[in-house]
Design a protein around this motif. Structure first.
Motif, PDB file in Angstrom:
ATOM      1  N   GLN A 165       0.872  -0.947  -0.090  1.00 48.98           N
ATOM      2  CA  GLN A 165      -0.058  -0.045   0.076  1.00 48.98           C
ATOM      3  C   GLN A 165       0.897   1.216   0.145  1.00 48.98           C
ATOM      4  OE1 GLN A 165      -2.640  -0.328   3.529  1.00 48.98           O
ATOM      5  NE2 GLN A 165      -4.025  -1.907   2.358  1.00 48.98           N
ATOM      6  N   VAL A 166       0.635   2.335  -0.797  1.00 44.97           N
ATOM      7  CA  VAL A 166       1.516   3.570  -0.786  1.00 44.97           C
ATOM      8  C   VAL A 166       0.582   4.641  -0.762  1.00 44.97           C
ATOM      9  CG1 VAL A 166       2.839   2.370  -2.316  1.00 44.97           C
ATOM     10  CG2 VAL A 166       1.091   3.458  -3.374  1.00 44.97           C
ATOM     11  N   VAL A 167       1.023   5.921  -0.547  1.00 50.88           N
ATOM     12  CA  VAL A 167       0.339   6.856  -0.777  1.00 50.88           C
ATOM     13  C   VAL A 167       0.306   7.799  -1.849  1.00 50.88           C
ATOM     14  CG1 VAL A 167       0.292   9.379   0.266  1.00 50.88           C
ATOM     15  CG2 VAL A 167       1.290   7.551   1.753  1.00 50.88           C
ATOM     16  N   ARG A 188      -2.380   5.784   3.248  1.00 49.82           N
ATOM     17  CA  ARG A 188      -2.136   4.737   2.370  1.00 49.82           C
ATOM     18  C   ARG A 188      -3.102   4.375   1.617  1.00 49.82           C
ATOM     19  NH1 ARG A 188       2.103   0.955   5.079  1.00 49.82           N
ATOM     20  NH2 ARG A 188       2.655   0.186   3.026  1.00 49.82           N
TER      21      ARG A 188
END
Length: 561
Positions: A165-167, A188
């Motif tokens: 998971q990323v921003v 995220r």
């Protein structure tokens, strides 16, 4: 190239810091280019865009000689030395990862990925936000926009495959001060949402990018094929077990179709010679889809001295493991563990897959006019040779990427110009074969794709046997990726996305002891690095503690850390 290099070195964080000038510091800087100058000059603006393929050096021994590009590439310690492919002789913060000691406060050579990627994304967002202010044709603006979206997608793909998971920042150009409390900087997104966002960005890039770069000086810039290849890799990952376990809905058929789109360009083909494409400074191979190129003014680490055997005055850097050696088939297409293969454990390097000889230096291999001698006692490339502190702990040295025309001694003004290949056609074919096999089973197109890779002119391995089950084909494709793509930053991600790292990375790091007895050699397996360990949490990297603290603990850490 000198202009491009200057822009990179002088710009750096200029645009990032320009928003936080104080009155008493309101002076005209002489060591950077202002935002106003970049936007006012189309040549300067395009130079800024070109340099988004590069970024700042954030760690010691990182991108020595030239600014980093995407991934590690030609470093002292390569990404392979975090896997069952190799170990790094001098450690350089790799052993802690091999030994399962990775932590938010102790990230080893992985520690700059998060910060570098988001720095680059912000720079791309800055360029996109200002593109309409630049005096250039609308057609060229469309091209630049596609290029920037490709670069941004590449950075997000690197974040996703390392952290999950990323921003997602969208087009936001975050500023110091008032924006630092904005939740969008720390929230995220789910893995599926992240994949969808990056795929959409790539679709826009694909529509805007050219099939070919028209000028020599544009070499190394994104093309339609590069964006399609990135989409192929991203969707292959997204359809894989680790990603499915974390909520993705991408199907294997979507991944197969993405790889087929690259194939249907009819632009790329396999290089007849497996070895030469990695050392050709001109990068003319028909197999290369997207690569980083170097020149005399901007060279990477001198590979030959960094990885060469100690008996040649090399430093024995990234040394292959027996774990990888065992993956290479016999020339007849059988694995060494098959009793019918003809494998002789006391002549272990005879009649192997030609890619083994192009990738690994072993005891008896001819290199620079003499046989490699990793045997004891008395071997020139063993602990009994010169510079014993540079001796391989595994009994092997790296051959792939090494150019024998480059000197080992005093290479500094000559070596370091081999391209680093981000995408090549063999990966695309293996992407297709894997996805298509998982989608429908081992049909004729799966066999055709794998056999193309196996039967290129200089390799000429036997075709896969007919009648393989889906499970058997899966294992053959995985083995094919392991040997074909060795040392190219794939293995680390492959074993994780397949959810087999808990097996492959918990096996000891093996090497080979070779003892000379009269005119014969005795081979015995050994443990080259003690304590290799992998835990469930290691399927994703930890976000560095400094990043969590900088967010005021708003940024959520990966599970287990």
């Amino acid at each position: 190239m000198k202009l491009k290099k200057y822009i990179l070195l002088t710009l750096g964080l200029a645009s990032f810091l320009s928003s936080c000038k104080e009155n008493f510091l309101d002076v005209t800087p002489t060591d950077r280019v202002s935002d106003e100058a970049i936007v006012a000059d189309s040549v300067l603006f395009e130079a800024f865009v070109i340099n988004r393929y590069l970024t700042a050096r954030l760690q010691d021994k990182e991108a020595d000689g030239a600014p980093p590009g995407f991934g590690r590439g030609y470093e002292y310690a390569m990404w392979s030395s975090l896997t069952d492919e190799s170990i790094y002789r001098s450690d350089d913060f790799t052993w802690l990862i091999q030994r399962g000691q990775l932590a938010p406060e102790n990230t080893g050579i992985t520690g700059s990925l998060w910060g570098r990627s988001y720095r680059s994304i912000r720079e791309v967002n800055y360029a996109l936000a200002n593109l309409d202010k630049v005096a250039m044709s609308q057609g060229h603006k469309n091209l630049i926009s596609g290029e920037l979206k490709f670069i941004r997608a590449f950075r997000y793909h690197d974040l996703i495959r390392n952290y999950g998971q990323v921003v997602l920042l969208g087009d936001k150009v975050a500023q110091l001060g008032e924006d630092f409390t904005d939740p969008v900087l720390f929230q995220r997104s789910g893995l599926q949402e992240s994949i969808q966002y990056v795929t959409a960005q790539l679709d826009e890039a694909i529509a805007a990018l050219p099939l070919n770069n028209s000028n020599t000086w544009q070499k190394g810039r994104a093309t339609k094929g590069a964006a399609l290849a990135l989409k192929s890799r991203l969707l292959l990952y997204a359809a894989s077990p680790l990603y499915k376990q974390n909520g993705t809905t991408v199907t294997w058929q979507q991944a197969a179709d993405a790889a087929k789109a690259v194939m249907d360009l009819s632009k790329y083909s396999l290089d007849p010679n497996y070895g030469t494409m990695f050392v050709d400074e001109a990068g003319k191979s028909p197999e290369i889809i997207f690569a980083r190129y170097y020149n005399l003014d901007s060279r990477h680490t001198a590979l030959e001295i960094a990885n060469g055997p100690n008996g040649y005055d090399g430093w024995g850097g990234n040394t292959p493991l027996q774990n990888l050696v065992d993956a290479y088939e016999m020339k007849n297409g059988m694995l060494t563990k098959d009793p019918a293969s003809g494998y002789n454990p006391q002549a272990p390097y005879e009649n192997r897959d030609p890619r083994f000889y192009a990738t690994i230096l072993y005891n008896g291999a001819t290199y620079r006019g003499r046989p490699v001698e990793t045997f004891t006692s008395g071997g020139k490339d063993s602990k009994d040779g010169p510079s014993s502190w540079n001796t391989s702990q595994t009994g092997y040295y790296l051959r792939k990427f090494m150019d024998e025309n480059n000197p080992i001694q005093n290479p500094w003004n000559v070596a370091g110009r081999q391209p680093w290949i981000y995408f090549r056609y063999a990966e695309t074919l293996l992407n297709y074969a894997e996805a298509q096999n998982e989608a429908v089973g081992p049909d004729a197109s799966v066999y055709a794709a794998v056999n193309l890779v196996r039967q290129r002119q200089a390799v000429n391995m036997p075709p896969l046997p007919q009648g393989l089950s889906q499970t058997a084909m899966r294992e053959r494709i995985r083995n094919e990726r392991q040997v074909e793509l060795a040392f190219e930053e794939h293995r680390f991600y492959d074993v994780r996305r397949w959810l087999i790292a808990s097996t492959t990375e918990n096996v000891p790091a093996y090497g080979m002891d070779i003892t000379k007895q009269g005119n014969n050699f005795v081979y015995s397996q050994k443990v080259a690095l003690e304590g290799r360990r992998f835990e469930e949490k290691h399927y994703w990297l930890p976000i560095p503690r400094a990043e969590i603290q900088a967010s005021g603990t708003k940024l959520e850490q990966n599970p287990g850390y």
